[in-house]
Structures are given as structure tokens and as C-alpha cells.
Design a protein around this motif. Structure first.
Motif, short mmCIF file in Angstrom:
data_model
loop_
_atom_site.label_atom_id
_atom_site.label_comp_id
_atom_site.label_asym_id
_atom_site.label_seq_id
_atom_site.Cartn_x
_atom_site.Cartn_y
_atom_site.Cartn_z
N GLY A 1 70.80 26.88 -7.18
CA GLY A 1 70.74 28.18 -6.51
C GLY A 1 70.61 29.31 -7.51
N TYR A 2 71.40 29.27 -8.58
CA TYR A 2 71.32 30.29 -9.63
C TYR A 2 69.92 30.30 -10.25
CZ TYR A 2 76.30 31.52 -9.88
OH TYR A 2 77.55 32.01 -9.61
N LYS A 3 69.38 29.11 -10.52
CA LYS A 3 68.05 29.01 -11.12
C LYS A 3 67.00 29.62 -10.20
CE LYS A 3 68.77 24.81 -13.92
NZ LYS A 3 68.46 23.35 -14.00
N THR A 4 67.11 29.32 -8.90
CA THR A 4 66.15 29.85 -7.93
C THR A 4 66.21 31.37 -7.87
OG1 THR A 4 66.27 27.84 -6.59
CG2 THR A 4 65.44 29.81 -5.51
N ILE A 5 67.43 31.91 -7.86
CA ILE A 5 67.60 33.37 -7.83
C ILE A 5 66.94 34.01 -9.04
CG2 ILE A 5 69.30 35.23 -8.02
CD1 ILE A 5 71.20 33.32 -6.38
N LEU A 6 67.22 33.47 -10.23
CA LEU A 6 66.63 34.04 -11.45
C LEU A 6 65.12 33.94 -11.44
CD1 LEU A 6 66.94 35.28 -14.25
CD2 LEU A 6 67.25 32.96 -15.17
N GLU A 7 64.61 32.78 -11.05
CA GLU A 7 63.14 32.60 -11.04
C GLU A 7 62.46 33.56 -10.08
OE1 GLU A 7 62.83 28.49 -10.04
OE2 GLU A 7 63.39 27.79 -12.06
N ARG A 8 63.05 33.75 -8.90
CA ARG A 8 62.41 34.60 -7.91
C ARG A 8 62.52 36.08 -8.27
NH1 ARG A 8 63.14 31.83 -1.88
NH2 ARG A 8 62.43 29.74 -2.54
N LEU A 9 63.68 36.49 -8.75
CA LEU A 9 63.86 37.91 -9.07
C LEU A 9 63.00 38.34 -10.26
CD1 LEU A 9 67.71 38.48 -8.66
CD2 LEU A 9 65.89 39.10 -7.07
#
Length: 317
Positions: free
Chosen positions: A307-315
Motif C-alpha cells: 500500500g505504501y509503495k502504491t501511494i508513493l508511485e501514484r503520487l
């Protein structure tokens, strides 16, 4: 500036215990000295006379303010990157954070976990006859503790919300639900805090709305967020280090949200697991300095990290 100088300036409360343990050898050799071990990060004093500290995030993880024997490998680096993004977003909106532009040398092995921070005091004020510190929370949706309160006929923030609202009701505009910051966060009347800090609340509301709109274009629904305000040596207010991060906010992937799958991409995953395991009750027997011994399945750890990785990648795409 060493910890004694920091205390003399009134920038470190006596109630927070410091440590005499040595920190990472690489940092200690460069003149950064460990003085505080937090639940999720460590603080080092810095060489020179400026009132600043070096924050080094660990992979330690906690929820409900309970120290846990839990580490999620790689979380600290990702969390730091998201924190830097949030600080940059706030800066572009004209809002200062305690995170400084400078940092340790990129040659330092733990560089990706490091943030240089301006030392500031928590914002305090008298509200309804009591001096308190604050957590300033904005919500786009009705869920969590506020939904439970309304369901039970309570109005903790004096907002006069209809009692028949369903969970995940989308507010026409974000609502403001401040609490005290302490061992137990107590709701405060929205109107009282707005009246006390009109400029701060107005600025944060705009920041929250702008970030909500931006995040949606990147495939993220922002459910709510918490801001913590500090005061610098000149008396000006600044945001803390957790600005629009999974530690201070609840994020859901847009594609999940639109399907009615309200699956968080943040620490809510661990909170939900901790509730099932009754961690709050277990933690009542902890002595000072002790950590709650928990057994968290790898599946839960992986969900949080992904989840953290997805947030960083998208932002940051």
C-alpha cells in the motif's frame, strides 16, 4: 546543538525521556548524536549551533500509540519519501513544514531514511478552560470514530450532523474535527478551535481540498487526514513531519473505492488487525519502555508495504 542546549531553549519537554545509547556509527562519527528513540523513528542532535535535529525513520511500526515489537522491512524509506512529497506539496501551497530542505550527505548509507528537521514546540492554547495540544483532522467521508459516535446519537464536535447519515457518506465539503493530542485524543468543538486559529484552519482546509483533488487524478481517494501544528523560534506556525502521509491519512485506491471495496492502503490495515487481536486491552499491562509482543502474519505486513509503495508511485509519477 546538544540536547542540553535544546532543553535550555525550551524546545524539548522534560517529560520526554532521552537516551544515552549510541546511534548509527556512521552518523555518530559525523557529529550527529542520538538522543531520543521514538516508536517509529530516532532523533539525533546536529553539529553546530542551529536549533535542528536529524530524524531517522526506522522500520518499527506502531498503532494506537502502542509500541510494538513489529518491524516491516523497507517501510521507513518509503514513508520518508512520501513525507518529503507531502512537505513539498504543502510548500508549493505556501505552507511551511518543520522539514528543512537540507539533509545529510547522500553518501550516508541511511540517507533515504533521514530528514533534517527544524526544532519547534507543539502548538498549545487554552480551549474551554484547559491548555491543550491539537490534532487537526479533516474528513471527506463519514467513517471510523465519527460514524460510531453519530450512530450512538453523539455529537462530539458540535457539528449538528443528521443522525441518519450512513457510513461512507460523502460530505459536500470537508468537515473539520479537531481533537486534543495526548494519551487519549479527546474531541474538541469545531467552532472553538476555528475561532482560536482562523488563519491556520483556513489554510489547512485549502491544502486538504487541493491535495484531495490532486490525489484523485493519481488514482487515490483521500478519506481523511490529520495535521499537527508546531511553533518555531520566531512564533510562526509550521506543519509537522507527517504531512499527507499514510501515517496521518487514510488512502484508498480509486478503483477499489468505486467498487465499494473500502480497503485502506495505509496503517488502517494494521489498526483493523490490532482491533481483532485486542491490542489496546493487552497494552494496559505494559510497563514503561516495554513493547507489546505481537504476531503479525506476513500477509498483513505485505499488504501494508504494498500500500505504501502504491501511494508513493501514484503520487510521484
Amino acid at each position: 546543538m546538544n540536547i542540553e542546549n535544546i532543553k535550555a531553549l525550551g524546545l524539548w519537554p522534560d517529560s520526554k525521556k532521552t537516551t544515552t545509547n549510541k546511534g548509527l556509527a556512521e552518523l555518530e562519527n559525523l557529529g550527529y548524536n542520538l538522543f531520543y528513540i521514538g516508536k517509529n523513528a530516532d532523533l539525533y542532535s546536529c553539529p553546530g549551533d542551529e536549533a535542528k535535529v536529524l530524524l531517522v525513520r526506522s522500520d518499527r511500526t506502531s498503532v494506537f500509540d502502542i509500541p510494538l515489537n513489529l518491524e516491516i522491512e523497507g517501510k521507513g524509506k518509503i514513508q520518508t519519501a512520501i513525507s518529503n512529497f507531502g512537505a513539498s506539496f504543502a510548500k508549493k501551497a505556501g505552507i511551511r513544514t518543520a522539514i528543512l530542505d537540507e539533509n545529510v550527505s547522500s553518501d550516508v548509507e541511511e540517507f533515504e531514511r533521514c530528514q533534517m528537521m527544524e526544532l519547534c514546540k507543539p502548538l498549545e492554547a487554552e480551549i474551554e478552560g484547559e491548555v491543550v495540544q491539537f490534532e487537526l483532522i479533516f474528513r471527506n467521508y463519514l467513517t471510523g470514530s465519527l460514524f460510531e459516535a453519530i450512530k450512538n446519537g453523539l455529537d462530539p464536535y458540535g457539528l449538528n450532523l443528521p443522525s441518519n447519515l450512513t457510513e461512507w457518506h460523502k460530505f459536500d465539503s470537508a468537515i473539520f474535527t479537531p481533537t486534543t493530542k495526548g494519551i487519549k485524543d479527546e474531541p474538541l468543538k469545531t467552532s472553538s478551535v476555528k475561532e482560536k486559529f482562523p488563519e491556520i484552519i483556513s489554510s489547512l482546509e485549502k491544502l486538504f481540498n487541493d491535495f484531495t483533488a490532486f490525489a484523485k487524478t493519481r488514482g487515490i481517494v483521500v478519506v481523511d487526514t490529520k495535521f499537527e501544528i508546531f511553533v518555531d523560534k520566531n512564533g510562526s506556525w509550521v506543519l509537522g513531519d507527517e504531512v499527507l502521509t499514510p501515517e496521518s491519512s487514510r488512502f484508498i485506491a480509486l478503483e477499489d473505492f468505486e467498487k465499494g471495496n473500502f480497503i485502506s492502503m495505509d496503517k488502517q490495515i494494521l489498526r483493523d488487525f490490532g482491533k481483532k487481536e485486542n491490542w489496546k486491552e493487552q497494552s494496559k499491562s505494559l510497563k514503561a519502555g516495554e513493547k507489546l509482543q505481537v504476531n503479525v502474519p506476513q500477509e498483513i505486513k505485505d499488504k501494508i508495504l504494498n500500500g505504501y509503495k502504491t501511494i508513493l508511485e501514484r503520487l510521484s509519477k
